[in-house]
Each structure stands twice: as structure tokens, then as C-alpha cells.
Write an enzyme that holds these catalytic residues in place. Structure first.
Site, PDB file in Angstrom:
ATOM      1  N   LYS A 222       0.833  -1.206   0.000  1.00 36.40           N
ATOM      2  CA  LYS A 222       0.000   0.000   0.000  1.00 36.40           C
ATOM      3  C   LYS A 222       0.865   1.253   0.000  1.00 36.40           C
ATOM      4  CE  LYS A 222      -3.222   2.950   0.501  1.00 36.40           C
ATOM      5  NZ  LYS A 222      -4.616   3.076   0.578  1.00 36.40           N
ATOM      6  N   CYS A 278      -4.568  10.957   1.637  1.00 32.80           N
ATOM      7  CA  CYS A 278      -3.784   9.739   1.443  1.00 32.80           C
ATOM      8  C   CYS A 278      -2.349  10.040   1.044  1.00 32.80           C
ATOM      9  CB  CYS A 278      -4.462   8.863   0.391  1.00 32.80           C
ATOM     10  SG  CYS A 278      -6.026   8.239   0.988  1.00 32.80           S
ATOM     11  N   ARG A 345      -9.438  17.876   2.622  1.00 31.11           N
ATOM     12  CA  ARG A 345      -8.245  17.645   3.455  1.00 31.11           C
ATOM     13  C   ARG A 345      -6.974  17.698   2.598  1.00 31.11           C
ATOM     14  NH1 ARG A 345     -10.174  12.154   6.206  1.00 31.11           N
ATOM     15  NH2 ARG A 345     -10.729  11.804   4.026  1.00 31.11           N
TER      16      ARG A 345
HETATM   17  C1  UDX Z   1      -5.109   7.778  -3.710  1.00 29.99           C
HETATM   18  C2  UDX Z   1      -4.737   6.531  -4.518  1.00 29.99           C
HETATM   19  O1  UDX Z   1      -4.991   6.784  -5.902  1.00 29.99           O
HETATM   20  C3  UDX Z   1      -5.592   5.350  -4.060  1.00 29.99           C
HETATM   21  O2  UDX Z   1      -5.206   4.190  -4.762  1.00 29.99           O
HETATM   22  C4  UDX Z   1      -5.358   5.158  -2.562  1.00 29.99           C
HETATM   23  O3  UDX Z   1      -6.139   4.082  -2.072  1.00 29.99           O
HETATM   24  C5  UDX Z   1      -5.735   6.419  -1.818  1.00 29.99           C
HETATM   25  O4  UDX Z   1      -4.978   7.534  -2.313  1.00 29.99           O
HETATM   26  P1  UDX Z   1      -6.993   9.609  -3.694  1.00 29.99           P
HETATM   27  O5  UDX Z   1      -6.111  10.250  -2.676  1.00 29.99           O
HETATM   28  O6  UDX Z   1      -8.444   9.470  -3.413  1.00 29.99           O
HETATM   29  O7  UDX Z   1      -6.450   8.110  -4.004  1.00 29.99           O
HETATM   30  O8  UDX Z   1      -6.898  10.476  -5.036  1.00 29.99           O
HETATM   31  P2  UDX Z   1      -6.079  10.372  -6.373  1.00 29.99           P
HETATM   32  O9  UDX Z   1      -7.033  10.282  -7.475  1.00 29.99           O
HETATM   33  O10 UDX Z   1      -5.015   9.367  -6.273  1.00 29.99           O
HETATM   34  O11 UDX Z   1      -5.394  11.831  -6.448  1.00 29.99           O
HETATM   35  C6  UDX Z   1      -4.536  12.209  -5.380  1.00 29.99           C
HETATM   36  C7  UDX Z   1      -4.046  13.631  -5.661  1.00 29.99           C
HETATM   37  O12 UDX Z   1      -3.147  13.637  -6.782  1.00 29.99           O
HETATM   38  C8  UDX Z   1      -5.159  14.624  -5.994  1.00 29.99           C
HETATM   39  O13 UDX Z   1      -4.888  15.847  -5.298  1.00 29.99           O
HETATM   40  C9  UDX Z   1      -5.012  14.838  -7.488  1.00 29.99           C
HETATM   41  O14 UDX Z   1      -5.404  16.158  -7.866  1.00 29.99           O
HETATM   42  C10 UDX Z   1      -3.514  14.673  -7.676  1.00 29.99           C
HETATM   43  N1  UDX Z   1      -3.126  14.249  -9.018  1.00 29.99           N
HETATM   44  C11 UDX Z   1      -3.557  13.041  -9.475  1.00 29.99           C
HETATM   45  C12 UDX Z   1      -2.276  15.057  -9.780  1.00 29.99           C
HETATM   46  O15 UDX Z   1      -1.891  16.155  -9.347  1.00 29.99           O
HETATM   47  N2  UDX Z   1      -1.875  14.629 -11.000  1.00 29.99           N
HETATM   48  C13 UDX Z   1      -2.280  13.428 -11.510  1.00 29.99           C
HETATM   49  O16 UDX Z   1      -1.900  13.096 -12.619  1.00 29.99           O
HETATM   50  C14 UDX Z   1      -3.153  12.612 -10.730  1.00 29.99           C
END
Ligand code: UDX
Length: 447
Positions: A222, A278, A345
Site C-alpha cells: 500500500k 492519502c 483535506r
Molecule cells: C489515492 C490513490 O490513488 C488510491 O489508490 C489510494 O487508495 C488512496 O490515495 P486519492 O487520494 O483518493 O487516491 O486520489 P487520487 O485520485 O489518487 O489523487 C490524489 C491527488 O493527486 C489529488 O490531489 C489529485 O489532484 C492529484 N493528481 C492526481 C495530480 O496532481 N496529478 C495526476 O496526474 C493525478
């Protein structure tokens, strides 16, 4: 099977509702009286697409219930999922006090065999501590408990989809009993023989990979996965900085990179960087875990530093064009840390707004889902009813969260509403040439 979920946050509620959906009987426990009362009234404490229908239907069909009483919750359960929060401590370490408390109570309250599954994101070796705790508080009997790690890979905004149609299921076990129980529990998802609430028909694709490891390896999967994804984002943001210096377009670079199957296009979107509950905390926790185990994970510290720099870059761009920020009116589209969620958050949008307010800027903002969550913590913000009101009279406009509805707006109207047509597109949502043709002073990230 009879299941108990302890903790009804993003992970617990989605896990409980989805396990009920595939046919198990699930009792969800939380010590937050208000949250359980909300759920019992059929209302959702969080916004997740498809979750309310799942909870409503499975409650009605008697497979899903809610209680604040842990003893009642674990009574009939064979499998107990620990889904409580593991928030960051000051030094970046994970706060495991809720996990320890639940493990202790399960030990004390259980009168029959239980498989205790850690689903919350926990540092490696937590499973070992849970085993010790269950033994000590469970009367010392050896075969009374098994412990397993079953990390969640749910993205906010697509958590139900990610649970029912995962890329893989990972279980870390210490005994064949535990593996058998988890194989039975996830069988419908692995084989796809359930009527999916989103897609209706059963899965046509092959079975879902079911990865069985030891507990520590599962715990590491993870943190390593999230840290790798965060690293991918910081990598493309560094490339974006270089693109600005040489006059290239990072969107084009990402497109060319992403077509290599070993790289993949996802998570190569440059912009204000990653937020959410996360990535930032898992990254810091992983660095801390490594440090405590005697390894200096310098690469990940750099990933964090590059991410923090995004907001500094955005402020610099605004100053380069507005000269003085004090008393300017700046509109912000988006408050959530990413689209399709109400979660703010560790949101880069809020980090930027705090900086703007500190510079004496009058900030106007709109978000389709997240405004209510922000009102308490940021009363000095002017909350608007729609994106056009945000643009009205603004000296600049920042796209902080790439909500789809922002891409469908009447941009010529936006331009006429603004005092100055300056747009900082923090998520590279728009096409620079089209924006310039419409008369905007367009600033992208890495373009
Ligand atoms: C993440 C992981 O993807 C997931 O597998 C894990 O279980 C929990 O954490 P999450 O935090 O819900 O999920 O969102 P995610 O879609 O991963 O995006 C995380 C952050 O990265 C967001 O702030 C998003 O804006 C940013 N991001 C994502 C970017 O800046 N660029 C990208 O290309 C993708």
C-alpha cells in the site's frame, strides 16, 4: 458471511456497503454517535458517487446495519475489518491509537474465533502488534484469532467502482485459515459473478488477480504503491518546471511519455500537485517508517518537496503578472483536493487560498460539492453561487480543481465579467491557444 466493519469513514463505509452488495451480512460500528445517527436516518456523512444507493438498498434488504456498540457488532462476525483513521502525527508518523484501542477491545469482547483484518493504511509491522494485542487481551489462547492485512486502493470519487472492480486484491496472511476465509469473502468480486450496481451485467473480463502474501509485504504494497503514484506526479511537475524554462508543453510531453506501456499516461498530469488524505500522509508515513527501520528514503522526501513547491510557483506566476497582490480580487474555481469529491483535506486549492489571503488578496471561490466543508475553516472567503459570480470583477481567476463543469462554461462570458482576463489554469484544464484566441492572458502549469 457475517462481517463487522469498525470505522465508518471513506474506507469503512465503502467496504461495508460493497461487501453487503455482494451478498454478505455486514454490521458497521463507529463510536461517533452523530455519524451513526446520520447513517441510520439514511443520510451520507460523505459524498461518494453511488454510495447512497448502495447503503439504502442493502439496509432495506437487511444485509447492512449500523451501531455504536462494538460488542454487538462483533458478536456474530467471523471477519472483523479495522477501518479506523490513522491520521498523521506531528513528526509524520501514523497515529495508531485508534487501531490499538479497537484491537484491545476485540480481544476483550470476543468469545469465538475471529479473523481481524487491517484495512486502514498502517505502517509495516502493525499486523504484528495487532496479533500481540489480541493475544494479551484475548486471554492468551493461540488459535482464537488470526490477523490479516487487506490494504485498500480506493480513490475518492470512484471508491465504489474501485472496490467492486479492483485491479487486484491483496491479502497478507499468517495462516491458511485466514487465506481461505478471505478467498471466500472476495470470491464474487474475483469471479465477477455479481450484478454490479453501476454496470449491471456481470464482468466479461477475466478473474481479478487475488494476491496472497505475508502480512508485512501486504502492508508495504500500500505505502509503496501510493508513494510511487505520488512520485509520478512530482516527476511530471518537475518536467513541467523545465518545460516553462525551455518553452515546451508538458501536456504534450506527458502524452508522448504515457503511450509507453511501461510508463502509462495516468498520474502524469502536471498542476498544483497532489493533496487529499492519502498521498501527503502516506508519503510522510513511509519516509518515517523507513527511517525507523534504518533506511533514509531521500527520494520520497524530494517527492514531497517538489509537491510543496507547486503552490509557491502558482503565487509567483500571479505576482509576475499582477505585480502587487494586496487588495486584488482573485477568483478560485474549485476547493476539493480533486474533482468528484467533497473532501478538502490537504487540498492544494486551500493551500493556495491561505497564501493569497496572507498576501491581502480578496478571494472569491466556488466548488460544486466542497463549499460547506470549507465555510467553517475559512470564513473570510467570499463563497459564490456559481463560477460566473467568481469571475465577476476579478483581477485574476485560478482553476484549482479540474471539475468537469468548469470545462463546459461560456468562457467569452467569463472574460467579459472579469476586471482583467488573467487565468492561472492550475490543472491545465483548458487549451492555451483557444484561451489566447478568446482574449485571455492564459497561464498554464508547464505550458
Ligand atoms: C489515492 C490513490 O490513488 C488510491 O489508490 C489510494 O487508495 C488512496 O490515495 P486519492 O487520494 O483518493 O487516491 O486520489 P487520487 O485520485 O489518487 O489523487 C490524489 C491527488 O493527486 C489529488 O490531489 C489529485 O489532484 C492529484 N493528481 C492526481 C495530480 O496532481 N496529478 C495526476 O496526474 C493525478
Amino acid at each position: 458471511m457475517e462481517i463487522c466493519i469498525v470505522g465508518t469513514g471513506y474506507v469503512g463505509l465503502v467496504t461495508g456497503a460493497c461487501l453487503a452488495e455482494i451478498g454478505h451480512r455486514v454490521v458497521c460500528v463507529d463510536d461517533d454517535l452523530e455519524k451513526i445517527a446520520t447513517l441510520k436516518q439514511g443520510r451520507m456523512p460523505i459524498f461518494e458517487p453511488g454510495l447512497d444507493n448502495l447503503v439504502t438498498r442493502n439496509r432495506r434488504e437487511g444485509r447492512l446495519s449500523f451501531t455504536t456498540d462494538l460488542k454487538e457488532g462483533i458478536e456474530a462476525a467471523t471477519v472483523i475489518f479495522i477501518c479506523v483513521g490513522t491520521p498523521p502525527l506531528e513528526d509524520g508518523d501514523a497515529d495508531l491509537s485508534a487501531v490499538e484501542q479497537v484491537a484491545r477491545q476485540i480481544g476483550e469482547l470476543s468469545s469465538a474465533y475471529k479473523l481481524v483484518v487491517e484495512k486502514s493504511t498502517v505502517p509495516v509491522q502493525t499486523g504484528m502488534w495487532i496479533e500481540k494485542t489480541l493475544k494479551v487481551y484475548g486471554g492468551g489462547k493461540d488459535d482464537r484469532f488470526d490477523v490479516a492485512s487487506n490494504p485498500e486502493f480506493l480513490r475518492e470519487g470512484s471508491a465504489v467502482e474501485d472496490f467492486l472492480h479492483p485491479d487486484r486484491i491483496v491479502v497478507g496472511v499468517g495462516h491458511p485459515r485466514a487465506e481461505r476465509l478471505l478467498r471466500d469473502l472476495y470470491e464474487p468480486i474475483v469471479s465477477g459473478d455479481f450484478t454490479c450496481p453501476t454496470h449491471g451485467v456481470c464482468r466479461e473480463a477475466g478473474p481479478i488477480p487475488f494476491v496472497v502474501t505475508d502480512i508485512k509485504s501486504a502492508e508495504l504494497i500500500k505505502h509503496a504503491s501510493n508513494s510511487f503514484l505520488a512520485m509520478k506526479i512530482s516527476f511530471i511537475n518537475s518536467v513541467a518546471d523545465l518545460c516553462e524554462l525551455v518553452g515546451a508543453d508538458v501536456e504534450r510531453v506527458a502524452e508522448g511519455m504515457g503511450l509507453d506501456r511501461r510508463i502509462g499516461r495516468a498520474f502524469l498530469n502536471a498542476g498544483l500537485g497532489f493533496g487529499g488524505f492519502c498521498f501527503p500522509k502516506d508519503l510522510q508515513a513511509f519516509v518515517k517508517i523507513a527511517e525507523k527501520c534504518g533506511y533514509d528514503f531521500g527520494l520520497l522526501r524530494e517527492v514531497d518537496r517538489i509537491n510543496e513547491l507547486r503552490i509557491v510557483q502558482a503565487i509567483k506566476k500571479l505576482k509576475d503578472h499582477l505585480w502587487i497582490l494586496k487588495e486584488k480580487v482573485i477568483g478560485v474555481w474549485g476547493l476539493a483536493f480533486k474533482p468528484d469529491t467533497d473532501d478538502v483535506r490537504y487540498s492544494p486549492a486551500l493551500a493556495l487560498i491561505h497564501r493569497l489571503l496572507a498576501e491581502g488578496v480578496a478571494v472569491k471561490a466556488y466548488d460544486p460539492k466542497a463549499m460547506e466543508r470549507v465555510r467553517q475553516q475559512l470564513p473570510s472567503l467570499l463563497y459564490c453561487q456559481d463560477p460566473y459570480e467568481v469571475a465577476s470583477g476579478a483581477d485574476a481567476l485560478v482553476v484549482a480543481t479540474e471539475w468537469k463543469e468548469f470545462g463546459d462554461l461560456d468562457l467569452p462570458r467569463v472574460r467579459t465579467l472579469m476586471r482583467r482576463p488573467l487565468m492561472l489554469d492550475g490543472r491545465n484544464l483548458f487549451d492555451p491557444l483557444k484561451m489566447k484566441a478568446m482574449g485571455f492572458e492564459y497561464l498554464g502549469m508547464g505550458r
